[in-house]
Design a protein around this motif. Structure first.
Motif, short mmCIF file in Angstrom:
data_model
loop_
_atom_site.label_atom_id
_atom_site.label_comp_id
_atom_site.label_asym_id
_atom_site.label_seq_id
_atom_site.Cartn_x
_atom_site.Cartn_y
_atom_site.Cartn_z
N SER A 1 0.81 -1.22 0.00
CA SER A 1 0.00 0.00 0.00
C SER A 1 0.85 1.28 0.00
CB SER A 1 -0.94 0.00 1.21
OG SER A 1 -0.20 0.22 2.41
N LEU A 2 2.16 1.14 0.19
CA LEU A 2 3.02 2.32 0.21
C LEU A 2 3.18 2.90 -1.18
CD1 LEU A 2 5.90 0.95 2.49
CD2 LEU A 2 4.14 2.62 3.13
N PRO A 3 3.42 4.21 -1.25
CA PRO A 3 3.71 4.81 -2.56
C PRO A 3 5.05 4.29 -3.09
CG PRO A 3 3.81 6.46 -0.80
CD PRO A 3 3.42 5.17 -0.17
N ILE A 4 5.20 4.31 -4.40
CA ILE A 4 6.42 3.80 -5.05
C ILE A 4 7.67 4.45 -4.47
CG2 ILE A 4 7.69 3.76 -7.24
CD1 ILE A 4 5.51 1.78 -7.33
N LEU B 1 10.79 2.38 -2.88
CA LEU B 1 12.18 2.49 -3.36
C LEU B 1 13.14 2.88 -2.25
CD1 LEU B 1 11.59 4.06 -6.87
CD2 LEU B 1 12.49 1.78 -6.36
N ARG B 2 12.71 3.72 -1.34
CA ARG B 2 13.56 4.07 -0.19
C ARG B 2 13.85 2.83 0.66
NH1 ARG B 2 13.81 9.51 -0.61
NH2 ARG B 2 11.93 10.56 -1.25
N ILE B 3 12.83 1.99 0.84
CA ILE B 3 13.02 0.76 1.61
C ILE B 3 13.98 -0.18 0.88
CG2 ILE B 3 11.85 -1.34 2.41
CD1 ILE B 3 9.37 0.52 2.94
N VAL B 4 13.79 -0.32 -0.43
CA VAL B 4 14.69 -1.17 -1.23
C VAL B 4 16.12 -0.66 -1.13
CG1 VAL B 4 15.26 -1.85 -3.60
CG2 VAL B 4 12.91 -1.99 -2.80
N GLU B 5 16.30 0.64 -1.23
CA GLU B 5 17.64 1.23 -1.14
C GLU B 5 18.27 0.92 0.23
OE1 GLU B 5 19.87 5.43 -2.06
OE2 GLU B 5 17.80 5.51 -1.36
N ALA B 6 17.49 1.06 1.28
CA ALA B 6 18.00 0.77 2.63
C ALA B 6 18.38 -0.71 2.75
CB ALA B 6 16.97 1.15 3.68
N LEU B 7 17.54 -1.58 2.17
CA LEU B 7 17.86 -3.01 2.20
C LEU B 7 19.14 -3.31 1.42
CD1 LEU B 7 14.29 -4.52 1.74
CD2 LEU B 7 15.75 -4.71 3.77
N TRP B 8 19.29 -2.72 0.23
CA TRP B 8 20.51 -2.95 -0.56
C TRP B 8 21.74 -2.46 0.20
CZ3 TRP B 8 21.31 -6.48 -3.77
CH2 TRP B 8 20.37 -6.86 -4.72
N ASP B 9 21.63 -1.30 0.84
CA ASP B 9 22.76 -0.79 1.62
C ASP B 9 23.12 -1.75 2.74
OD1 ASP B 9 22.88 1.46 0.02
OD2 ASP B 9 21.91 2.79 1.46
#
Length: 70
Positions: A10-13, A17-25
């Protein structure tokens, strides 16, 4: 830990993407080895070759966020 996938969906894109970036980091900082499937290794190689052939297609993190935040 339980992750509520419905809430994530339900989160905005831009937030996703911020969550994905944090996970990749976090993943990149980990010492745990990353095991790739053969198709993932093939795709990484294909993309690497594509970047070597046409480096101008790359964008940096700032440009990514400019496009996301539009």
């Amino acid at each position: 830990m339980t992750i509520d996938l419905a809430e994530l969906r339900s989160l905005p894109i831009s937030e996703k993407l911020r969550i994905v970036e944090a996970l990749w980091d976090d993943i990149s900082a980990s010492e745990e080895p990353i095991v790739l499937q053969p198709w993932q290794r093939d795709e990484a190689h294909r993309r690497s070759q594509e970047m070597k052939a046409a480096p101008s297609i790359a964008i940096d993190r700032d440009e990514l966020w400019r496009r996301v935040n539009g």
